[in-house]
Write a protein that holds these residues in place. Structure first.
Motif, mmCIF file in Angstrom:
data_model
loop_
_atom_site.group_PDB
_atom_site.id
_atom_site.type_symbol
_atom_site.label_atom_id
_atom_site.label_comp_id
_atom_site.label_asym_id
_atom_site.label_seq_id
_atom_site.Cartn_x
_atom_site.Cartn_y
_atom_site.Cartn_z
ATOM 1 N N VAL A 249 30.077 11.804 -6.267
ATOM 2 C CA VAL A 249 31.505 11.514 -6.276
ATOM 3 C C VAL A 249 32.141 12.455 -7.297
ATOM 4 O O VAL A 249 31.601 12.707 -8.354
ATOM 5 C CB VAL A 249 31.817 10.029 -6.598
ATOM 6 C CG1 VAL A 249 31.450 9.670 -8.005
ATOM 7 C CG2 VAL A 249 33.278 9.731 -6.345
ATOM 8 N N LEU B 217 35.334 8.489 -1.214
ATOM 9 C CA LEU B 217 34.175 7.611 -1.202
ATOM 10 C C LEU B 217 34.095 6.955 0.164
ATOM 11 O O LEU B 217 35.062 6.370 0.634
ATOM 12 C CB LEU B 217 34.291 6.548 -2.294
ATOM 13 C CG LEU B 217 33.111 5.604 -2.463
ATOM 14 C CD1 LEU B 217 31.842 6.383 -2.812
ATOM 15 C CD2 LEU B 217 33.394 4.594 -3.550
ATOM 16 N N CYS C 277 36.951 3.962 -12.494
ATOM 17 C CA CYS C 277 36.478 4.158 -11.116
ATOM 18 C C CYS C 277 35.064 4.729 -11.114
ATOM 19 O O CYS C 277 34.227 4.339 -10.304
ATOM 20 C CB CYS C 277 37.418 5.069 -10.338
ATOM 21 S SG CYS C 277 38.971 4.290 -9.893
ATOM 22 N N GLN C 278 34.793 5.652 -12.031
ATOM 23 C CA GLN C 278 33.459 6.245 -12.132
ATOM 24 C C GLN C 278 32.424 5.187 -12.484
ATOM 25 O O GLN C 278 31.347 5.143 -11.895
ATOM 26 C CB GLN C 278 33.454 7.357 -13.189
ATOM 27 C CG GLN C 278 32.149 8.101 -13.276
ATOM 28 C CD GLN C 278 31.891 8.935 -12.050
ATOM 29 O OE1 GLN C 278 32.694 9.765 -11.701
ATOM 30 N NE2 GLN C 278 30.790 8.697 -11.384
ATOM 31 N N GLU D 70 32.593 1.950 -11.918
ATOM 32 C CA GLU D 70 32.408 1.072 -10.763
ATOM 33 C C GLU D 70 31.609 1.765 -9.662
ATOM 34 O O GLU D 70 30.798 1.141 -8.991
ATOM 35 C CB GLU D 70 33.761 0.590 -10.238
ATOM 36 C CG GLU D 70 34.392 -0.425 -11.160
ATOM 37 C CD GLU D 70 35.723 -0.929 -10.676
ATOM 38 O OE1 GLU D 70 36.415 -0.205 -9.914
ATOM 39 O OE2 GLU D 70 36.090 -2.048 -11.059
ATOM 40 N N HIS D 71 31.822 3.070 -9.494
ATOM 41 C CA HIS D 71 31.050 3.821 -8.506
ATOM 42 C C HIS D 71 29.575 3.848 -8.890
ATOM 43 O O HIS D 71 28.697 3.667 -8.043
ATOM 44 C CB HIS D 71 31.598 5.241 -8.371
ATOM 45 C CG HIS D 71 30.774 6.083 -7.454
ATOM 46 N ND1 HIS D 71 29.790 6.915 -7.923
ATOM 47 C CD2 HIS D 71 30.756 6.181 -6.108
ATOM 48 C CE1 HIS D 71 29.199 7.509 -6.890
ATOM 49 N NE2 HIS D 71 29.771 7.087 -5.788
ATOM 50 N N ASP D 72 29.294 4.058 -10.170
ATOM 51 C CA ASP D 72 27.903 4.054 -10.643
ATOM 52 C C ASP D 72 27.251 2.690 -10.392
ATOM 53 O O ASP D 72 26.096 2.612 -9.974
ATOM 54 C CB ASP D 72 27.833 4.396 -12.132
ATOM 55 C CG ASP D 72 28.224 5.838 -12.420
ATOM 56 O OD1 ASP D 72 28.295 6.644 -11.473
ATOM 57 O OD2 ASP D 72 28.473 6.152 -13.605
ATOM 58 N N LEU E 81 28.155 0.548 -8.073
ATOM 59 C CA LEU E 81 28.006 0.441 -6.622
ATOM 60 C C LEU E 81 26.727 1.140 -6.157
ATOM 61 O O LEU E 81 25.960 0.598 -5.365
ATOM 62 C CB LEU E 81 29.226 1.044 -5.922
ATOM 63 C CG LEU E 81 29.271 0.989 -4.405
ATOM 64 C CD1 LEU E 81 29.479 -0.441 -3.929
ATOM 65 C CD2 LEU E 81 30.386 1.872 -3.879
ATOM 66 N N CYS F 15 32.611 -3.005 -2.629
ATOM 67 C CA CYS F 15 32.895 -2.410 -1.321
ATOM 68 C C CYS F 15 34.313 -2.753 -0.881
ATOM 69 O O CYS F 15 35.032 -1.900 -0.353
ATOM 70 C CB CYS F 15 31.882 -2.890 -0.277
ATOM 71 S SG CYS F 15 30.277 -2.082 -0.429
ATOM 72 N N PHE G 49 36.901 -0.605 -2.681
ATOM 73 C CA PHE G 49 36.964 0.772 -2.199
ATOM 74 C C PHE G 49 37.106 0.858 -0.681
ATOM 75 O O PHE G 49 36.915 1.923 -0.101
ATOM 76 C CB PHE G 49 35.724 1.549 -2.654
ATOM 77 C CG PHE G 49 35.666 1.773 -4.136
ATOM 78 C CD1 PHE G 49 36.619 2.537 -4.784
ATOM 79 C CD2 PHE G 49 34.652 1.224 -4.897
ATOM 80 C CE1 PHE G 49 36.573 2.747 -6.145
ATOM 81 C CE2 PHE G 49 34.583 1.428 -6.268
ATOM 82 C CZ PHE G 49 35.556 2.196 -6.895
#
Length: 181
Positions: free
Chosen positions: A24, A46, A77-78, A80-82, A84, A166, A169
């Motif tokens: 990402v 994403l 956001c980073q 939360e992405h990690d 996820l 999920c 996003f």
């Protein structure tokens, strides 16, 4: 010189993460239409969807304050992405899985030790948890059923959090994880 003076450009800021599953790239860049609007835009892709958020200089009082807010948003956001990605790894069925069930493993009998089924999951604190069920005590089918049940119960909070991320996003959890809990 400040970042808002004519002729001064702040570089595009990129926050990147390289994972085994997906990369990402969250960008924070200056967006300005003279006389109309000025601010910072965060953007990342994403699951095939583009996510953008604009931070207006007017709303935050200055270009620097808007930039700091945009970077804080991108960092959140980073993170939360990690999270996820970590949950996706923990909940996904591996190619090498012999039982066909995520987090359930069969250990055959060895000299001095009977066969058993083990359930694995991540606890709420992120640490790996496990529970074993002996075939000599429960029988083969009951030990397997108990391991599957323990895995479903233990992995439920992780699956719930994965579903929440999920939804945030706009992703379909079933697209990434076989939901077996």
């Amino acid at each position: 010189m400040t970042a808002t003076e004519p002729g001064v450009r702040r570089p595009t800021r990129a926050l990147t993460e390289h994972g085994q599953m997906r990369r990402v790239n969250i960008r924070v860049r200056r967006s300005q239409i003279p006389g109309k609007m000025a601010g910072w835009l965060t953007q990342f892709i994403l699951g095939g969807a583009v996510h953008r958020k604009f931070f207006s200089d007017d709303k935050y009082g200055s270009s620097d304050a808007a930039f700091e807010a945009a970077v804080a948003h991108a960092s959140a956001c980073q993170a939360e992405h990690d999270e996820l990605l970590a949950l996706r790894r923990a909940l996904s069925l591996r190619k090498s899985n012999a039982t066909g069930m995520t987090g359930v493993f069969h250990s055959p009998a060895k000299p001095g030790r009977g066969a058993f089924w083990t359930a694995y999951w991540l606890g709420p604190d992120g640490r790996r948890r496990s529970k074993k069920f002996s075939e000599s005590i429960h029988g083969p089918e009951e030990a397997r059923r108990l391991a599957v049940e323990a895995r479903a119960e233990g992995a439920a909070p992780s699956l719930q959090r994965f579903s929440e991320l999920c939804a945030k996003f706009d992703l379909d959890p079933a697209q990434f994880v076989a939901i077996d809990a």
